[in-house]
Design a protein around this motif. Structure first.
Motif, mmCIF file in Angstrom:
data_model
loop_
_atom_site.group_PDB
_atom_site.id
_atom_site.type_symbol
_atom_site.label_atom_id
_atom_site.label_comp_id
_atom_site.label_asym_id
_atom_site.label_seq_id
_atom_site.Cartn_x
_atom_site.Cartn_y
_atom_site.Cartn_z
ATOM 1 N N CYS A 111 0.840 -1.188 0.000
ATOM 2 C CA CYS A 111 0.000 0.000 0.000
ATOM 3 C C CYS A 111 0.880 1.245 0.000
ATOM 4 C CB CYS A 111 -0.909 0.014 1.229
ATOM 5 S SG CYS A 111 0.017 -0.198 2.785
ATOM 6 N N LEU A 112 0.252 2.408 -0.151
ATOM 7 C CA LEU A 112 0.959 3.662 0.027
ATOM 8 C C LEU A 112 0.985 4.013 1.509
ATOM 9 C CD1 LEU A 112 -0.338 6.008 -2.840
ATOM 10 C CD2 LEU A 112 1.891 4.896 -2.667
ATOM 11 N N ILE A 113 2.171 4.313 2.013
ATOM 12 C CA ILE A 113 2.348 4.693 3.409
ATOM 13 C C ILE A 113 2.979 6.074 3.432
ATOM 14 C CG2 ILE A 113 3.446 4.118 5.606
ATOM 15 C CD1 ILE A 113 3.558 1.193 4.624
ATOM 16 N N ASN A 114 2.233 7.057 3.917
ATOM 17 C CA ASN A 114 2.708 8.436 3.887
ATOM 18 C C ASN A 114 3.188 8.818 2.483
ATOM 19 O OD1 ASN A 114 3.578 7.397 6.904
ATOM 20 N ND2 ASN A 114 2.728 9.460 6.910
ATOM 21 N N GLY A 115 2.435 8.415 1.495
ATOM 22 C CA GLY A 115 2.741 8.779 0.119
ATOM 23 C C GLY A 115 3.814 7.945 -0.547
ATOM 24 N N LEU A 116 4.390 6.963 0.165
ATOM 25 C CA LEU A 116 5.459 6.138 -0.396
ATOM 26 C C LEU A 116 4.980 4.699 -0.568
ATOM 27 C CD1 LEU A 116 8.546 7.248 1.754
ATOM 28 C CD2 LEU A 116 7.776 8.193 -0.441
ATOM 29 N N PRO A 117 5.473 3.990 -1.597
ATOM 30 C CA PRO A 117 5.158 2.565 -1.720
ATOM 31 C C PRO A 117 5.711 1.800 -0.519
ATOM 32 C CG PRO A 117 6.172 3.433 -3.730
ATOM 33 C CD PRO A 117 6.342 4.481 -2.677
ATOM 34 N N GLY A 118 4.957 0.816 -0.061
ATOM 35 C CA GLY A 118 5.439 0.063 1.087
ATOM 36 C C GLY A 118 4.569 -1.136 1.379
ATOM 37 N N PHE A 119 4.763 -1.704 2.554
ATOM 38 C CA PHE A 119 3.983 -2.893 2.903
ATOM 39 C C PHE A 119 3.823 -2.993 4.414
ATOM 40 C CE2 PHE A 119 8.407 -4.066 1.960
ATOM 41 C CZ PHE A 119 8.832 -4.628 3.147
ATOM 42 N N VAL A 120 2.802 -3.754 4.807
ATOM 43 C CA VAL A 120 2.510 -4.031 6.214
ATOM 44 C C VAL A 120 2.756 -5.511 6.448
ATOM 45 C CG1 VAL A 120 0.796 -3.866 8.057
ATOM 46 C CG2 VAL A 120 0.711 -2.270 6.135
ATOM 47 N N THR A 121 3.458 -5.826 7.532
ATOM 48 C CA THR A 121 3.765 -7.215 7.847
ATOM 49 C C THR A 121 3.379 -7.538 9.282
ATOM 50 O OG1 THR A 121 6.026 -6.551 8.447
ATOM 51 C CG2 THR A 121 5.681 -7.394 6.219
ATOM 52 N N ARG A 122 3.246 -8.836 9.547
ATOM 53 C CA ARG A 122 3.144 -9.308 10.934
ATOM 54 C C ARG A 122 4.428 -10.070 11.226
ATOM 55 N NH1 ARG A 122 -0.884 -9.186 14.133
ATOM 56 N NH2 ARG A 122 -2.451 -9.071 12.493
ATOM 57 N N GLU A 123 5.132 -9.616 12.259
ATOM 58 C CA GLU A 123 6.443 -10.184 12.549
ATOM 59 C C GLU A 123 6.339 -11.314 13.571
ATOM 60 O OE1 GLU A 123 8.963 -9.424 10.662
ATOM 61 O OE2 GLU A 123 7.717 -7.952 9.623
ATOM 62 N N ALA A 124 7.480 -11.904 13.880
ATOM 63 C CA ALA A 124 7.502 -13.112 14.718
ATOM 64 C C ALA A 124 6.955 -12.872 16.110
ATOM 65 C CB ALA A 124 8.936 -13.645 14.806
ATOM 66 N N ASP A 125 7.050 -11.629 16.608
ATOM 67 C CA ASP A 125 6.523 -11.333 17.948
ATOM 68 C C ASP A 125 5.017 -11.081 17.939
ATOM 69 O OD1 ASP A 125 6.420 -8.899 16.696
ATOM 70 O OD2 ASP A 125 7.738 -7.847 18.110
ATOM 71 N N GLY A 126 4.386 -11.251 16.758
ATOM 72 C CA GLY A 126 2.946 -11.071 16.650
ATOM 73 C C GLY A 126 2.510 -9.649 16.375
ATOM 74 N N GLU A 127 3.453 -8.715 16.412
ATOM 75 C CA GLU A 127 3.136 -7.300 16.188
ATOM 76 C C GLU A 127 3.205 -6.965 14.705
ATOM 77 O OE1 GLU A 127 2.174 -5.069 18.310
ATOM 78 O OE2 GLU A 127 2.580 -5.988 20.252
#
Length: 287
Positions: free
Chosen positions: A242-258
C-alpha cells in the motif's frame, strides 16, 4: 434546545473533519494527537456563537492550526528524550491533488522547522492558502509569513519529490523488496538499493530497532544479512502492499505477533531510503 445546538454544530463540523485531521496530522506527525486536536476544536466549535461565522472551514482551520502550534511545544520536548530515530506515524491514504508531495521524507524535513515555519509552509505551499489568510491564522503579518514560508522552502527543498514513481511500479518494487529481504536473497535485494540508501527504524524503545540510521549500501546490506537469519527462523508475513505516507510500502506481521510498516523512498527505480515503523504506540490505528 441544547441537544439541537449540538446536532447543528456536528452537522456543520463533520464534513470538515477529514480536512482538519489532514492539517493536524501534517503539523504533528501523530494520528492520535491529530484526532485529539480536532476533537478539541469541535468542543470549542460547539461553545462558539456560530451565527456570525461566514466561513466555518477557515475558522476551524485557524483553530486547529493554533492548537497544533501549542501542541508542538510539548512534542519537541518529548522528542528530545525519544529512544532512537523518530518517524511520523504511518498513514495510509490516496494522496489528494494538492497534497500529493507530502511524503514521509518531507514530513521528516518539516520536523527541523520552527512551528511557525512549519505552519506557514503547510498552509501556503501545501493547502494553497493566501498569505493574508496564513497571517490571520498564525497571528503574524503577511510579510512575516512570506519570510517564514521562504525559509521553510529552503530547508525542505531536497526532501520534496522531483519524480514521483508510478504507483504500480512502486508496488512492484515493494513486493520485490519484501521477497528478497525475507528470503535472504541478498543479490536480489542489492539490485534494488541505491548506493546512498539509508534505513531508519523507529521502535520507540518498545521493540528492537536500530538506535541510529544505517547509512550507505554497505551498512544497509549488512543489517539485512543479519535480519535474514532471523526471518528464516521465525518468519514474517506480508499482510498488504500500500501507500504509506505517500510512499510505496507494505505491512507485515512479525515473529513477535506485532504489525510493522515499511515505506520505501524510490528514485530512478532504486530504493534510496527505507522507513520501518515498529513502535507499537504508533501502530495502534493500523490494527
Amino acid at each position: 434546545m441544547e441537544r439541537g445546538t449540538q446536532m447543528d454544530a456536528a452537522a456543520s463540523f463533520d464534513p470538515l473533519r477529514p480536512r482538519l485531521i489532514r492539517v493536524a496530522y501534517r503539523m504533528l506527525g501523530s494520528v492520535a494527537d491529530a484526532d485529539d486536536v480536532v476533537q478539541d476544536a469541535f468542543l470549542r466549535w460547539m461553545g462558539t456563537d456560530r451565527t456570525d461565522i461566514r466561513e466555518p472551514e477557515a475558522f476551524l482551520r485557524r483553530t486547529v492550526t493554533r492548537l497544533c502550534l501549542d501542541q508542538l511545544k510539548s512534542a519537541r520536548v518529548r522528542r528530545e528524550t525519544y529512544v532512537g530515530p523518530w518517524l511520523p506515524e504511518p498513514l495510509f491514504e490516496q494522496a489528494d491533488e494538492d497534497e500529493e508531495d507530502v511524503t514521509l521524507p518531507l514530513m521528516l524535513a518539516l520536523e527541523r522547522l520552527s512551528p511557525l515555519e512549519r505552519a506557514a509552509f503547510l498552509l501556503h505551499d501545501v493547502f494553497g492558502l493566501g498569505f493574508e489568510e496564513v497571517a490571520v491564522t498564525i497571528q503574524r503579518d503577511p510579510a512575516a509569513c512570506r519570510q517564514l514560508a521562504a525559509r521553510a522552502r529552503t530547508h525542505v527543498r531536497d526532501a520534496r519529490p522531483r519524480f514521483q514513481v508510478e504507483k504500480q511500479r512502486g508496488m512492484d518494487i515493494a513486493t520485490a523488496f519484501f521477497a528478497a529481504s525475507r528470503s535472504g536473497d541478498m543479490t536480489g535485494l542489492g539490485a534494488l538499493l541505491a548506493a546512498d540508501v539509508s534505513l531508519h527504524s523507529d521502535g520507540g524503545g518498545k521493540r528492537p530497532a536500530t538506535v541510529r540510521p544505517a547509512l550507505g549500501f554497505g551498512q544497509v546490506m549488512q543489517l539485512h544479512r543479519a535480519l535474514a537469519v532471523n526471518f528464516r527462523k521465525h518468519g514474517s508475513t506480508l499482510l498488504r502492499t500500500c501507500l504509506i505516507n505517500g510512499l510505496p510500502g507494505f505491512v507485515t506481521r512479525e515473529a513477535d505477533g506485532e504489525v510493522q510498516t515499511t515505506a520505501l523512498d524510490i528514485a530512478d527505480g532504486m530504493v534510496r531510503a527505507i522507513y520501518i515503523m515498529r513502535n507499537p504506540d504508533k501502530l495502534r490505528h493500523v490494527h
